[in-house]
Every structure is written in structure tokens, then in C-alpha cells.
Design a protein around this motif. Structure first.
Motif, mmCIF file in Angstrom:
data_model
loop_
_atom_site.group_PDB
_atom_site.id
_atom_site.type_symbol
_atom_site.label_atom_id
_atom_site.label_comp_id
_atom_site.label_asym_id
_atom_site.label_seq_id
_atom_site.Cartn_x
_atom_site.Cartn_y
_atom_site.Cartn_z
ATOM 1 N N TYR A 46 1.910 -0.305 -4.852
ATOM 2 C CA TYR A 46 0.448 -0.326 -4.890
ATOM 3 C C TYR A 46 -0.106 -0.327 -3.470
ATOM 4 N N ASP A 47 -1.059 0.553 -3.240
ATOM 5 C CA ASP A 47 -1.655 0.680 -1.901
ATOM 6 C C ASP A 47 -3.172 0.766 -2.020
ATOM 7 N N ALA A 58 5.455 -1.501 4.776
ATOM 8 C CA ALA A 58 6.609 -2.332 5.137
ATOM 9 C C ALA A 58 7.601 -2.433 3.983
ATOM 10 N N ILE A 59 7.113 -2.730 2.772
ATOM 11 C CA ILE A 59 8.044 -2.850 1.651
ATOM 12 C C ILE A 59 8.563 -1.479 1.239
ATOM 13 N N ALA A 60 7.767 -0.427 1.411
ATOM 14 C CA ALA A 60 8.254 0.919 1.103
ATOM 15 C C ALA A 60 9.434 1.280 2.007
ATOM 16 N N PHE A 74 3.174 5.828 -3.309
ATOM 17 C CA PHE A 74 2.036 4.915 -3.272
ATOM 18 C C PHE A 74 1.067 5.248 -4.402
ATOM 19 N N VAL A 75 0.554 4.204 -5.054
ATOM 20 C CA VAL A 75 -0.367 4.387 -6.172
ATOM 21 C C VAL A 75 -1.558 3.457 -6.012
ATOM 22 N N LYS A 76 -2.612 3.779 -6.704
ATOM 23 C CA LYS A 76 -3.818 2.952 -6.725
ATOM 24 C C LYS A 76 -4.212 2.687 -8.164
ATOM 25 N N ALA A 77 -5.134 1.766 -8.375
ATOM 26 C CA ALA A 77 -5.633 1.467 -9.710
ATOM 27 C C ALA A 77 -6.685 2.514 -10.108
ATOM 28 N N PRO A 78 -6.826 2.760 -11.422
ATOM 29 C CA PRO A 78 -6.060 2.152 -12.513
ATOM 30 C C PRO A 78 -4.719 2.835 -12.725
ATOM 31 N N LEU A 79 -3.722 2.027 -13.067
ATOM 32 C CA LEU A 79 -2.406 2.571 -13.372
ATOM 33 C C LEU A 79 -2.421 3.178 -14.765
ATOM 34 N N LYS A 80 -1.683 4.261 -14.922
ATOM 35 C CA LYS A 80 -1.547 4.916 -16.225
ATOM 36 C C LYS A 80 -0.086 4.891 -16.640
ATOM 37 N N VAL A 91 5.810 -2.308 -7.311
ATOM 38 C CA VAL A 91 5.646 -3.350 -6.294
ATOM 39 C C VAL A 91 4.164 -3.616 -6.056
ATOM 40 N N GLN A 92 3.800 -4.897 -6.143
ATOM 41 C CA GLN A 92 2.467 -5.353 -5.772
ATOM 42 C C GLN A 92 2.621 -6.101 -4.447
ATOM 43 N N PRO A 93 2.255 -5.467 -3.325
ATOM 44 C CA PRO A 93 2.518 -6.082 -2.019
ATOM 45 C C PRO A 93 1.578 -7.244 -1.716
ATOM 46 N N GLY A 94 1.798 -7.841 -0.557
ATOM 47 C CA GLY A 94 0.919 -8.894 -0.078
ATOM 48 C C GLY A 94 -0.287 -8.319 0.636
#
Length: 258
Positions: A46-47, A58-60, A74-80, A91-94
Motif C-alpha cells: 500500500y502506497d 523500504a519494505i518493497a 504499489f497499490v492505493k485504496a480502494p482495494l479490489k 503489506v500495510q506499511p508504517g
């Protein structure tokens, strides 16, 4: 005037020239790389707008260099559901600062994400993303909930400054980058049978990193940042006494994905 016809090249010579051209261009029809699909597992990261430019990259990077050499997207909301269909890991990063605001962006993705994890997908939440694995607010993927370690009784850090924290990871002392991450409070009883605590915090022994079952899937969470690279420490003026190694991140990823 008699027009001269262009000389004809022998067919063998023509074929040789075509083959040479293909080899020069790197387009050989027999190339195994061209024929075979990329079989590395896919991780979605998630980005969206949650306040940290370095967190998703960093996590990627860690995922790509991990033993399984993930492909990352990298993806953004809304997720499908179609976004998650081919993925092994989400992954939901910090990096967030406003949990309520970020949850408004992600709330519409909650049902799709939970259904995917329940059927066998893997969720990895780091710091802010670990808060979001809980339920107040969050995706409600944990048998329990989260709360700030700095607010817990006996915590050795009582504010939101960037720091290096000494945790116990699989029974051994390790130092990790930390900035206002969560501790985890798991329900007692049958619901915790599928919980593996990887690390605990200093001072009070609360879980700092863990993996929990959710249906057929898994949920990995960490309050500290195992993905932090040298630039994080340099920018914050910090030093890790252990050196900076990705092994804890690799361990968490492996435990989360099985």
C-alpha cells in the motif's frame, strides 16, 4: 537503356543475416527468458497518503531482496478483489500519523481484504499498518487489539520520538528502529491458539511482533520497524548497536507467509 536487376543473395545467406540480426538485437526466438513467465510471488504494498515517503519503498526493497525475491506492486485504496487475486502478500506499511483519517481511506477495502486473507492470503502490518490490523479502528484481523507501547505500563519509551529499542526476538536481544509503534493484546483462550509471538518489548514483555491465524491465512504485525535501512538511522541521528541487517524482516515475512 538496360536496367540492371539487383543481385539475388543465396537463401542460405539471407537466413544467416536474419539470424545474426536477431542475435544482435537480443530477440532470439529460442530465448528461454522470453518464453517463461515470472514465477516469483507477488506482494502488494500500500502506497496511499499516509505520511511517510520512505515507508512503502523500504519494505518493497526488503521483499525484493528476501530469500523468495518477491515481485512488488504499489497499490492505493480502494482495494479490489482483482488487485489481490494473484498476490501472495499484502503489506500495510508504517508512516501514518492520523489513524482515523487513514481508516476513512481504507474502510471501503476492509471486506475485500478480510475475505482474501480468510481464504489463504497473508497480511503484513508494520507500525502504523500493525495498528490497522486491529479493530479500533482497523481491519479487525487480530484475535485481540493494539495499543501504543509508549502508553503501556512499564514501557521504556513514553513519547513518540524516533529511537532504537532493545527487544527480545525469539529469545535473543536485538535492537530495532522504533517510533510510536503498537503493542499487541491478544485474547485469552482458544482464539490465541494460532498466535506466535516473535518478539517482546522491554520493560513489560508485551508482544512487539507476532503472527496470528485468520481463517486459512496469516496476519504478521510488528510495532518496531525491521525494514528500516541505514538512511532511516542516519536521518534520525541514531545508531543500531547490532548493525543494520534485514534478517528480522526476512524472519517476519517468512513467518507471515508460511
Amino acid at each position: 537503356m538496360i536496367k540492371k536487376r539487383p543481385a539475388r543473395r543465396p537463401l542460405g545467406l539471407v537466413a544467416a543475416l536474419v539470424t545474426a540480426a536477431l542475435l544482435t538485437a537480443g530477440c532470439t526466438p529460442s530465448s528461454a527468458e522470453e518464453r517463461q513467465p515470472d514465477e516469483r510471488p507477488l506482494a502488494l504494498v500500500y502506497d496511499g497518503p499516509q505520511g511517510c515517503d520512505d515507508c512503502a519503498p523500504a519494505i518493497a526493497k526488503v521483499l525484493r531482496t528476501s530469500p523468495r525475491h518477491y515481485r512488488t506492486k504499489f497499490v492505493k485504496a480502494p482495494l479490489k478483489a482483482s488487485d489481490l487475486a494473484e498476490a501472495k502478500l499484502y503489506v500495510q506499511p508504517g508512516g501514518g500519523a492520523d489513524l482515523e483519517r487513514t481508516w476513512r481511506d481504507l474502510e471501503g477495502s476492509a471486506d475485500v481484504l478480510r475475505a482474501w486473507v480468510e481464504k489463504g492470503g497473508s497480511y503484513l502490518g508494520l507500525c502504523f499498518g500493525a495498528y490497522l490490523a486491529g479493530s479500533n479502528p482497523g481491519f479487525n484481523l487480530l484475535p485481540g487489539d493494539t495499543d501504543g507501547y509508549a502508553d503501556s505500563r512499564g514501557a521504556e519509551v513514553d513519547d513518540d520520538r524516533d529511537t532504537v529499542l532493545k527487544v527480545t526476538w525469539r529469545g535473543k536481544p536485538r535492537h530495532m528502529y522504533f517510533q510510536d509503534g503498537p503493542a499487541f493484546h491478544f485474547d485469552r483462550g482458544a482464539g490465541t491458539a494460532g498466535v506466535e509471538v516473535l518478539a517482546t518489548y522491554p520493560g513489560n514483555g508485551l508482544p512487539a511482533a507476532a503472527v496470528a491465524r485468520y481463517g486459512k491465512g496469516r496476519v504478521g504485525v510488528s510495532g518496531p520497524h525491521p525494514e528500516a535501512d541505514a538512511s532511516w538511522y542516519e536521518n534520525a541521528g541514531l545508531t543500531n548497536p547490532d548493525g543494520i541487517h534485514p534478517d528480522l524482516a526476512y524472519d517476519l515475512i517468512k513467518a507471515t507467509t508460511g
